[in-house]
Design an enzyme around this catalytic site. Structure first.
Site, PDB file in Angstrom:
ATOM      1  N   MET A  22      56.756  84.092  22.746  1.00 38.99           N
ATOM      2  CA  MET A  22      57.201  82.977  23.568  1.00 38.99           C
ATOM      3  C   MET A  22      58.428  83.393  24.388  1.00 38.99           C
ATOM      4  O   MET A  22      59.169  82.540  24.887  1.00 38.99           O
ATOM      5  CB  MET A  22      57.515  81.755  22.711  1.00 38.99           C
ATOM      6  CG  MET A  22      56.287  81.178  22.035  1.00 38.99           C
ATOM      7  SD  MET A  22      56.405  79.420  21.609  1.00 38.99           S
ATOM      8  CE  MET A  22      57.832  79.420  20.544  1.00 38.99           C
ATOM      9  N   HIS A  68      60.678  91.488  18.346  1.00 38.87           N
ATOM     10  CA  HIS A  68      59.542  91.598  19.265  1.00 38.87           C
ATOM     11  C   HIS A  68      59.312  93.051  19.684  1.00 38.87           C
ATOM     12  O   HIS A  68      58.172  93.531  19.741  1.00 38.87           O
ATOM     13  CB  HIS A  68      59.791  90.769  20.527  1.00 38.87           C
ATOM     14  CG  HIS A  68      59.888  89.301  20.300  1.00 38.87           C
ATOM     15  ND1 HIS A  68      61.045  88.586  20.524  1.00 38.87           N
ATOM     16  CD2 HIS A  68      58.969  88.390  19.877  1.00 38.87           C
ATOM     17  CE1 HIS A  68      60.832  87.313  20.259  1.00 38.87           C
ATOM     18  NE2 HIS A  68      59.591  87.167  19.860  1.00 38.87           N
ATOM     19  N   SER A  86      64.303  84.284  18.100  1.00 36.73           N
ATOM     20  CA  SER A  86      64.779  83.780  19.390  1.00 36.73           C
ATOM     21  C   SER A  86      65.715  82.595  19.200  1.00 36.73           C
ATOM     22  O   SER A  86      66.651  82.390  19.982  1.00 36.73           O
ATOM     23  CB  SER A  86      63.588  83.374  20.272  1.00 36.73           C
ATOM     24  OG  SER A  86      62.763  84.492  20.534  1.00 36.73           O
TER      25      SER A  86
END
Length: 337
Positions: free
Chosen positions: A44, A51, A224
């Site tokens: 996202m 990531h 995040s």
């Protein structure tokens, strides 16, 4: 420079950017014709080292690597942080552009091959509402697997995840797909989904769960949402992993499930008291132990030979909800080494 970036008014990128299903499928068809393997990392955005670790795994194992960035409305309840979820596309592109893997001294380096960056309209042609009762169109549920653990606190979350990942798998058609252990219920649920729907791209054994990336100093799982934490909250947040470690040590020492969970809660309650002195509020959502195959809550009579067991927790640190887990026992075939 990607011409698709220029045409769409997106930041300049050395990585080809596809914003439509049709454009991506033309690229993917060429990969099929060239018999190239394709690794896929769905995100996202607001990329961090967790990531990037998934992308590096893909670069090492596949001819081509595709990353997607899509903030999925269907996995946010109306009261959750869809509008404020961090969006950092220029920085995301820069981080991806710096990644390289050298398969052999004589081979050219592998870099991310494509970014899939669809709009909400592209992904949900029938439209999408965060209120389940107002949604229309096609949605995917994995019955009996989305109500436990995270699903108890976020009742519509896994319906949104299963729906968007089914769409992404149909679009990307990956040889291999990579997910982080921090969201372990998501990864295991998606393995069930691709098994039940007889998906070939990816096949169940090619949906990989990669160990959680952590801050090397504090052990805090990278997320995040960590961007929401204030400086004082960031000092408090590592208590989540410390609590899980305390429970894991107790389990390994032969303590009962109740004592293990109590030990974790004690660590979090101590962190709450310490945080209060700095104006940081800590609230425990849950600490639980679950079967990784069914997600059912582990009984008090559970024996050690029944491992592996998923030990997981969620806490609120200020207004930020953090999750983490440790898998106890033999994780072979479950999590990548």
């Amino acid at each position: 420079m990607s011409t698709s970036s220029v045409q769409a008014g997106l930041p300049l990128s050395t990585i080809p950017i596809f914003t439509t299903v049709q454009a991506y499928r033309e690229w993917r068809q060429n990969a099929f014709l060239d018999q190239k393997t394709v690794g896929f990392v769905p995100t996202m955005g607001a990329l961090h080292d967790g990531h990037l670790a998934l992308v590096k795994r893909s670069l090492a194992a596949n001819d081509l690597t595709v990353v997607s960035i899509f903030v999925n409305p269907a996995q946010f309840a109306p009261h959750e942080d869809l509008a404020t979820y961090p969006r950092t596309l220029p920085n995301d592109l820069a981080l991806l552009a710096d990644l390289k893997h050298l398969p052999s001294p004589s081979s050219p380096p592998r870099t991310p091959s494509a970014l899939f960056l669809p709009s909400v309209q592209e992904m949900y042609p029938s439209g999408i509402s965060q209120e389940v009762g107002r949604q229309s169109g096609t949605f995917v549920e994995v019955k009996g697997y989305g109500e436990q653990m995270e699903g108890r606190s976020r009742p519509t979350f896994f319906r949104g995840v299963a729906t968007v990942v089914t769409k992404l798998f149909n679009i990307i058609q990956p040889t291999n797909a990579y997910f982080g252990q921090k969201d372990i219920q998501q990864g295991l649920l998606l393995r069930r989904l691709v098994t039940d729907l007889h998906m070939a791209h990816p096949a169940p054994e090619r949906l990989h769960i990669v160990p959680t990336a952590r801050d090397p100093a504090s052990g805090l799982a990278l997320s995040s949402r960590n961007a929401y934490l204030s400086e004082a909250e960031r000092r408090t947040a590592p208590a989540l992993y410390a609590a899980l470690q305390a429970a894991a040590r107790a389990w390994d020492a032969g303590e009962s499930k109740a004592r293990c969970v109590r030990g974790a809660v004690d660590v979090l309650e101590a962190a709450a008291r310490a945080g209060a002195a700095e104006g940081v509020e800590v609230k425990v959502d849950y600490v639980e132990m679950n079967d990784p195959g069914t997600f059912e809550v582990l009984g008090e009579e559970a024996r050690r030979e029944e491992a592996p067991v998923v030990l997981s927790a969620a806490v609120w640190v200020g207004r930020t909800r953090l999750i983490d887990n440790i898998v106890l026992g033999d994780t072979r075939g479950m999590i990548m080494g």
